[in-house]
Design a protein around this motif. Structure first.
Motif, mmCIF file in Angstrom:
data_model
loop_
_atom_site.group_PDB
_atom_site.id
_atom_site.type_symbol
_atom_site.label_atom_id
_atom_site.label_comp_id
_atom_site.label_asym_id
_atom_site.label_seq_id
_atom_site.Cartn_x
_atom_site.Cartn_y
_atom_site.Cartn_z
ATOM 1 N N UNK A 1 -10.423 3.537 -1.984
ATOM 2 C CA UNK A 1 -9.310 2.915 -1.814
ATOM 3 C C UNK A 1 -8.340 3.740 -0.759
ATOM 4 N N UNK A 2 -9.013 4.602 0.329
ATOM 5 C CA UNK A 2 -8.546 5.621 1.304
ATOM 6 C C UNK A 2 -8.861 5.022 2.521
ATOM 7 N N UNK A 3 -7.789 4.794 3.144
ATOM 8 C CA UNK A 3 -7.939 4.459 4.838
ATOM 9 C C UNK A 3 -7.500 6.125 5.616
ATOM 10 N N UNK A 4 -8.614 6.835 6.235
ATOM 11 C CA UNK A 4 -8.520 7.878 6.676
ATOM 12 C C UNK A 4 -8.066 7.719 8.133
ATOM 13 N N UNK A 5 -7.001 8.148 8.609
ATOM 14 C CA UNK A 5 -6.742 7.931 9.890
ATOM 15 C C UNK A 5 -6.959 9.229 10.923
ATOM 16 N N UNK A 6 -7.406 9.051 11.950
ATOM 17 C CA UNK A 6 -7.799 10.078 13.231
ATOM 18 C C UNK A 6 -8.969 10.665 12.696
ATOM 19 N N UNK A 7 -8.913 11.761 11.873
ATOM 20 C CA UNK A 7 -10.092 12.516 11.401
ATOM 21 C C UNK A 7 -11.058 13.226 12.441
ATOM 22 N N UNK A 8 -10.457 13.442 13.932
ATOM 23 C CA UNK A 8 -10.998 13.995 14.734
ATOM 24 C C UNK A 8 -11.833 15.253 14.321
ATOM 25 N N UNK A 9 -11.290 16.325 13.849
ATOM 26 C CA UNK A 9 -11.693 17.441 13.502
ATOM 27 C C UNK A 9 -12.752 17.507 12.220
ATOM 28 N N UNK B 1 -6.606 16.171 12.177
ATOM 29 C CA UNK B 1 -6.263 15.778 13.707
ATOM 30 C C UNK B 1 -5.584 16.974 14.408
ATOM 31 N N UNK B 2 -5.227 17.948 13.686
ATOM 32 C CA UNK B 2 -4.501 19.137 14.115
ATOM 33 C C UNK B 2 -5.298 20.244 14.080
ATOM 34 N N UNK B 3 -5.396 21.066 15.242
ATOM 35 C CA UNK B 3 -6.199 22.274 15.485
ATOM 36 C C UNK B 3 -5.574 23.673 15.236
ATOM 37 N N UNK B 4 -6.291 24.252 14.128
ATOM 38 C CA UNK B 4 -5.673 25.612 13.953
ATOM 39 C C UNK B 4 -6.757 26.596 14.369
ATOM 40 N N UNK B 5 -6.318 27.962 14.238
ATOM 41 C CA UNK B 5 -7.324 28.832 14.808
ATOM 42 C C UNK B 5 -8.714 28.878 13.655
ATOM 43 N N UNK B 6 -8.290 28.578 12.637
ATOM 44 C CA UNK B 6 -9.520 28.519 11.602
ATOM 45 C C UNK B 6 -9.348 27.164 11.150
ATOM 46 N N UNK B 7 -10.442 26.542 10.794
ATOM 47 C CA UNK B 7 -10.457 24.933 10.352
ATOM 48 C C UNK B 7 -9.542 24.679 9.129
ATOM 49 N N UNK B 8 -8.841 23.614 9.279
ATOM 50 C CA UNK B 8 -8.064 23.257 7.939
ATOM 51 C C UNK B 8 -8.445 21.902 7.812
ATOM 52 N N UNK B 9 -8.863 21.326 6.708
ATOM 53 C CA UNK B 9 -9.164 19.974 6.472
ATOM 54 C C UNK B 9 -8.540 19.449 5.194
ATOM 55 N N UNK B 10 -7.975 18.260 5.671
ATOM 56 C CA UNK B 10 -7.305 17.468 4.696
ATOM 57 C C UNK B 10 -8.357 16.643 3.749
ATOM 58 N N UNK C 1 0.713 -1.078 -0.190
ATOM 59 C CA UNK C 1 -0.048 -0.064 0.088
ATOM 60 C C UNK C 1 0.853 1.410 0.150
ATOM 61 N N UNK C 2 0.333 2.315 0.200
ATOM 62 C CA UNK C 2 0.845 3.718 0.066
ATOM 63 C C UNK C 2 0.599 4.632 1.413
ATOM 64 N N UNK C 3 1.407 4.962 2.102
ATOM 65 C CA UNK C 3 1.247 6.024 3.136
ATOM 66 C C UNK C 3 1.514 7.335 2.605
ATOM 67 N N UNK C 4 0.516 8.353 2.318
ATOM 68 C CA UNK C 4 0.772 9.761 1.981
ATOM 69 C C UNK C 4 1.586 10.506 2.632
ATOM 70 N N UNK C 5 2.403 11.446 2.223
ATOM 71 C CA UNK C 5 2.993 12.345 3.082
ATOM 72 C C UNK C 5 1.754 13.108 3.800
ATOM 73 N N UNK C 6 1.908 13.987 4.928
ATOM 74 C CA UNK C 6 1.155 14.686 5.675
ATOM 75 C C UNK C 6 0.847 15.785 4.713
ATOM 76 N N UNK C 7 -0.388 16.522 4.562
ATOM 77 C CA UNK C 7 -0.816 17.286 3.632
ATOM 78 C C UNK C 7 -0.410 18.663 4.003
ATOM 79 N N UNK C 8 -0.433 18.786 5.256
ATOM 80 C CA UNK C 8 -0.215 19.869 6.071
ATOM 81 C C UNK C 8 1.373 20.172 5.840
ATOM 82 N N UNK C 9 2.279 19.415 5.701
ATOM 83 C CA UNK C 9 3.676 19.469 5.664
ATOM 84 C C UNK C 9 4.168 19.657 4.070
ATOM 85 N N UNK C 10 3.586 18.480 3.380
ATOM 86 C CA UNK C 10 4.031 18.346 1.995
ATOM 87 C C UNK C 10 3.326 19.271 1.065
ATOM 88 N N UNK C 11 2.033 19.476 1.427
ATOM 89 C CA UNK C 11 1.263 20.602 0.389
ATOM 90 C C UNK C 11 0.320 19.529 -0.572
#
Ligand SMILES: [Zn+2]
Length: 459
Positions: free
Chosen positions: A246-254, A224-233, A190-200
């Motif tokens: 084909x996507x397994x989304x991890x955490x997703x709390x926000x 899973x990361x809290x910003x002053x205004x919502x940021x959503x992968x 399978x493939x683990x993606x780069x973190x969107x917030x870091x890699x873009x």
């Protein structure tokens, strides 16, 4: 002559939806389940006595970074930011291929010992091709079933091997067309993606495209990361037209309910890792809201650098947390809850059949059904914490622990028996001592796990 194993006289939970527990034997032949019924005759079989035991499919962990075994417990009082700086930025840069082998070999043995027979391994410490090879070797030597989700993310190592995404993609293609070309093997890719917030999102879009080109399941950390205004992968991927089954989304709390519905409608799965999510400030576990919309829960242990690799407590924590959240809604209107939900059964399904389906393995494993591959566990019902078994499901979800796991079978091969792993115990200790000693010194030489000043993060 076929190789036969008979698991005799247990209380069998097939985990087929709607099926009640039954007292039965399970006959395994050449790695496949061939019958689940009372009083099966199999004179030539290796017999596993399961009297007073519970027999069920091996558990499926849908999110774990297996390489981190040597870092057990280092993040016990830390936030997500501390974890990222220490484990992802500092420790990961110190790992050699042989440390990946040890992390994966011993981490997978830990999973097997706890009754987990399949792990989605989010392997995001791929500093060189040899790191991937070593992790794979460790997994294979342990004997577990795994989706090896190759990380395409960068790690801040001093000597960079992969300096471009193109090089990582070339490596992924080589693995897919070589060692991991089979989708019916015990270890698949399978493939683990780069973190969107870091890699873009630009880079992540490329990563998704190549994953789909190679026909691979994809997993990513999200919302899973809290910003002053919502940021959503989820929003970023949705805008880029990338949602899919084909996507397994991890955490997703926000994640908002609308976004959860989008994930559900596009066939995506969610992995909840309650212990890390609650400790590290990601927010409330999301599985209850996902279930309320018609989705199914699955669970992962996430990081052994924080918590244990035993999925039983994760499932229990997830269940009781969700019940607390639901009860709170009643308590808020000064009313004692009349009904308690979700059910224990829904969470046992989360740890077995739902996990298998989330990983695209539902036709091969996840239930004890004739024709499927024989991944099963035998859990002792006669232990002090288990007797009497008034209800097999509640015994497993609310009372069992790894020490109650008597026998573990993966594809018909017994890896734990009579409560003991069959892997060489002396070798396990020697491997850990050597790798742990090296990593401790290497991390110290880089200024410790959280070097000062701390590395900057985007939130
Ligand atoms: Zn993770």
């Amino acid at each position: 002559m076929p190789e036969r194993v008979l698991v005799r006289g247990g209380t069998v939970l097939t985990m087929e939806r709607g099926a009640a527990p039954l007292r039965a034997d399970v006959l395994v032949e050449d790695g496949l389940i061939v019958a689940v019924a009372p009083d099966l005759a199999a004179a030539d079989a290796d017999v596993v006595e399961a009297d007073r035991c519970l027999v069920l499919p091996g558990m499926v962990d849908t999110h774990r970074h297996v390489w981190q075994t040597q870092l057990r417990g280092v993040t016990h009082d830390w936030s997500l930011k501390d974890y990222i700086r220490s484990v992802r930025f500092t420790a990961a840069a110190c790992y050699r291929p042989e440390d990946m082998y040890v992390g994966n070999y011993l981490g997978m043995l830990e999973a097997i010992d706890a009754g987990i027979t399949t792990v989605l391994d989010f392997s995001h410490c791929i500093n060189t091709p040899e790191h991937a090879d070593a992790a794979l070797n460790g997994t294979r030597d342990a004997g577990i079933r795994s989706v090896f989700a190759l990380g395409l993310n960068d790690v801040p190592v001093p000597d960079i091997h992969f300096s471009t995404l193109a090089q990582r993609i070339e490596h992924a293609r080589a693995l897919r067309h070589g060692e991991l070309k089979s989708d019916s093997a015990l270890v698949t890719m399978g493939i683990s993606l780069s973190d969107v917030l870091v890699a873009g999102i630009g880079r992540v879009t490329e990563e998704v495209a190549v994953s789909r080109d190679l026909g691979l399941p994809i997993t990513l950390h999200a919302n899973a990361v809290m910003f002053p205004t919502p940021v959503s992968e989820v929003g970023f991927l949705d805008e880029a037209g990338l949602l899919g089954p084909d996507l397994v989304w991890v955490h997703m709390n926000q994640t908002t309910d609308d976004e959860l519905r989008r994930v559900l409608d596009t066939g995506g799965a969610i992995s909840t890792t309650p212990e890390t999510e609650m400790q590290m400030g990601m927010g409330h576990p999301v599985h209850g809201r996902f279930m309320a919309l018609g989705g199914r829960c699955t669970f992962g242990c996430d990081v052994i650098s924080n918590n244990s690799g035993d999925l039983f407590p994760q499932v229990r924590l997830a269940l009781q947390t969700e019940r607390m959240l639901r009860n709170d809604r009643e308590l808020d209107r000064r009313h004692g809850p009349d009904d308690i939900g979700p059910s224990t059964l829904s969470h046992l399904e989360g740890a077995t059949v739902n996990g298998a389906e989330a990983l695209g393995l539902g036709s091969r494993i996840g239930t004890l059904t004739p024709g499927k591959e024989a991944d099963l566990i035998v859990v002792r019902g006669d232990a002090p914490n288990m007797i009497p078994v008034n209800d097999p499901v509640s015994a497993l979800v609310l009372h069992a622990h790894a020490g109650n796991v008597d026998t573990v079978m993966v594809a018909g091969r017994i890896l734990k028996r009579d409560g003991r792993l069959l892997a060489d115990a002396a070798r396990r200790l020697a491997l850990m001592d050597a790798s742990h000693g090296f990593l401790r010194d290497a991390i110290e030489a880089r200024g410790g796990l959280i070097p000062q000043p701390p590395a900057p993060l985007p939130w």
